[in-house]
Motif scaffolding. Structure first.
Motif, PDB file in Angstrom:
ATOM      1  N   GLY A   1      82.604  41.128 -15.613  1.00  0.00           N
ATOM      2  CA  GLY A   1      82.523  40.905 -14.177  1.00  0.00           C
ATOM      3  C   GLY A   1      83.050  42.048 -13.339  1.00  0.00           C
ATOM      4  O   GLY A   1      83.250  41.900 -12.130  1.00  0.00           O
ATOM      5  N   ILE A   2      83.281  43.195 -13.944  1.00  0.00           N
ATOM      6  CA  ILE A   2      83.715  44.385 -13.193  1.00  0.00           C
ATOM      7  C   ILE A   2      82.453  45.115 -12.774  1.00  0.00           C
ATOM      8  O   ILE A   2      81.835  45.842 -13.563  1.00  0.00           O
ATOM      9  CB  ILE A   2      84.614  45.284 -14.057  1.00  0.00           C
ATOM     10  N   THR A   3      82.040  44.934 -11.535  1.00  0.00           N
ATOM     11  CA  THR A   3      80.734  45.404 -11.093  1.00  0.00           C
ATOM     12  C   THR A   3      80.851  46.445  -9.979  1.00  0.00           C
ATOM     13  O   THR A   3      81.848  46.517  -9.262  1.00  0.00           O
ATOM     14  CB  THR A   3      79.873  44.234 -10.602  1.00  0.00           C
ATOM     15  N   ALA A   4      79.788  47.247  -9.878  1.00  0.00           N
ATOM     16  CA  ALA A   4      79.654  48.253  -8.823  1.00  0.00           C
ATOM     17  C   ALA A   4      78.166  48.398  -8.548  1.00  0.00           C
ATOM     18  O   ALA A   4      77.334  47.959  -9.356  1.00  0.00           O
ATOM     19  CB  ALA A   4      80.259  49.578  -9.273  1.00  0.00           C
ATOM     20  N   PRO A   5      77.776  48.971  -7.410  1.00  0.00           N
ATOM     21  CA  PRO A   5      76.347  49.203  -7.159  1.00  0.00           C
ATOM     22  C   PRO A   5      75.707  49.966  -8.325  1.00  0.00           C
ATOM     23  O   PRO A   5      76.328  50.890  -8.873  1.00  0.00           O
ATOM     24  CB  PRO A   5      76.357  50.037  -5.876  1.00  0.00           C
ATOM     25  N   VAL A   6      74.490  49.585  -8.673  1.00  0.00           N
ATOM     26  CA  VAL A   6      73.836  50.164  -9.856  1.00  0.00           C
ATOM     27  C   VAL A   6      73.728  51.679  -9.760  1.00  0.00           C
ATOM     28  O   VAL A   6      73.987  52.400 -10.728  1.00  0.00           O
ATOM     29  CB  VAL A   6      72.437  49.534 -10.045  1.00  0.00           C
ATOM     30  N   GLY A   7      73.348  52.179  -8.582  1.00  0.00           N
ATOM     31  CA  GLY A   7      73.225  53.628  -8.410  1.00  0.00           C
ATOM     32  C   GLY A   7      74.545  54.342  -8.655  1.00  0.00           C
ATOM     33  O   GLY A   7      74.590  55.392  -9.320  1.00  0.00           O
ATOM     34  N   ASN A   8      75.613  53.783  -8.100  1.00  0.00           N
ATOM     35  CA  ASN A   8      76.940  54.372  -8.314  1.00  0.00           C
ATOM     36  C   ASN A   8      77.320  54.338  -9.790  1.00  0.00           C
ATOM     37  O   ASN A   8      77.888  55.292 -10.331  1.00  0.00           O
ATOM     38  CB  ASN A   8      77.994  53.599  -7.510  1.00  0.00           C
ATOM     39  N   LEU A   9      76.995  53.220 -10.434  1.00  0.00           N
ATOM     40  CA  LEU A   9      77.364  53.046 -11.834  1.00  0.00           C
ATOM     41  C   LEU A   9      76.638  54.048 -12.731  1.00  0.00           C
ATOM     42  O   LEU A   9      77.238  54.655 -13.624  1.00  0.00           O
ATOM     43  CB  LEU A   9      77.034  51.619 -12.272  1.00  0.00           C
ATOM     44  N   VAL A  10      75.360  54.230 -12.488  1.00  0.00           N
ATOM     45  CA  VAL A  10      74.569  55.166 -13.301  1.00  0.00           C
ATOM     46  C   VAL A  10      75.062  56.599 -13.108  1.00  0.00           C
ATOM     47  O   VAL A  10      75.257  57.344 -14.080  1.00  0.00           O
ATOM     48  CB  VAL A  10      73.071  55.053 -12.955  1.00  0.00           C
ATOM     49  N   LEU A  11      75.262  56.993 -11.855  1.00  0.00           N
ATOM     50  CA  LEU A  11      75.717  58.352 -11.584  1.00  0.00           C
ATOM     51  C   LEU A  11      77.099  58.603 -12.189  1.00  0.00           C
ATOM     52  O   LEU A  11      77.338  59.638 -12.825  1.00  0.00           O
ATOM     53  CB  LEU A  11      75.753  58.600 -10.072  1.00  0.00           C
TER      54      LEU A  11
END
Length: 273
Positions: free
Chosen positions: A152-162
């Motif tokens: 459940g530790i989430t971040a925006p997908v774009g931020n996560l990928v970069l």
């Protein structure tokens, strides 16, 4: 040895031998190195377990702690998010450094003597090891980020990928460091020296503790340490802020320094054997 065999050997002109293309690089050579790496159970287990354990022990307790005035329940970002990417960076660092240090054992087994008899370019050998470190470091990053999402530790997908890609880049620099140490010291001493060095560099680079909470002198000194650049880039990417302008130069300079030192140690080692 027969007279006919000696005649054939005399007919070989060493000056006429052609150097291999690309300095000796081949996909077969890379695949062999990867297979040898994944047969090392201690390297693989440490890569799979360590970042996961660190995330659970350090990140999970901060899951509901916001990094802004907006509560996590209302869409604010959790303090566990930058911790998660920091653990991914550290996992990639440890995995790739251990990949490089394996050359210390190879030297003990006489592998350096074999390389000395081949036309393999030292730079190519170093780069093949770096590629192996990228593979293992990439696995460490993926496992950490996937587990973080499952917890459940989430971040925006774009931020996560970069941020994940930037964390993966740390494998480049740290594999070169591992290679340099592996060629500079005997197998029994290589990890003994690197063991305390990696946590110290990580602390100074801001992976284990926010630099903003440290004295100004420490914050300035941190910018000259190897881990600071990649830590700043990945942490900034995952929370969606602009990185420090010196982060990329820091990463590039330290990568070039470690790679150059690794090549130097490789040349010195092969001249001894």
């Amino acid at each position: 040895m027969t007279t006919a065999t000696l005649g054939r050997l005399d007919a070989i002109d060493p000056a006429a031998r052609r150097a291999p293309r690309y300095g000796g690089f081949s996909w077969t050579f890379l695949s062999v190195e990867l297979k040898r790496l994944f047969r090392n159970s201690s390297v693989v287990i440490f890569t799979l377990i360590f970042p996961v354990a660190m995330l659970i022990m350090v990140g999970l307790p901060n899951k509901n702690v916001p990094i802004s005035d907006v509560p996590v329940a209302q869409g604010g970002m959790s303090a566990a998010v930058p911790i998660m990417i920091s653990m991914a960076v550290y996992g990639a660092m440890v995995a790739s450094t251990m990949t490089g240090v394996t050359v210390a054992a190879e030297r003990t087994q006489g592998w350096s003597r074999q390389l000395r008899l081949t036309p393999l370019n030292p730079v190519v050998y170093i780069l093949v090891k770096v590629l192996c470190g990228l593979v293992l470091g990439g696995i460490a990053v993926l496992i950490t980020l996937i587990l973080g999402s499952a917890l459940g530790i989430t971040a925006p997908v774009g931020n996560l990928v970069l941020a994940g890609l930037l964390a993966w880049l740390s494998s480049l620099m740290m594999t070169s460091l591992g290679l340099a140490v592996g060629y500079a010291f005997p197998a029994q001493n290589a990890m003994r020296y690197l063991g305390p060095i990696l946590p110290i560099l990580s602390f100074m680079g801001g992976l284990f503790f926010p630099l903003a909470l440290m004295p100004d002198g420490v914050q300035i000194a941190a910018k000259f340490t190897p881990v600071w650049g990649i830590a700043n880039l990945s942490q900034s990417a995952i929370i969606g802020t602009a990185p420090d302008v010196w982060a990329i130069p820091n990463l590039v300079v330290w990568f070039l320094l470690f790679t150059g030192f690794a090549v130097l140690m490789f040349r010195r080692d092969t001249k001894r054997v």
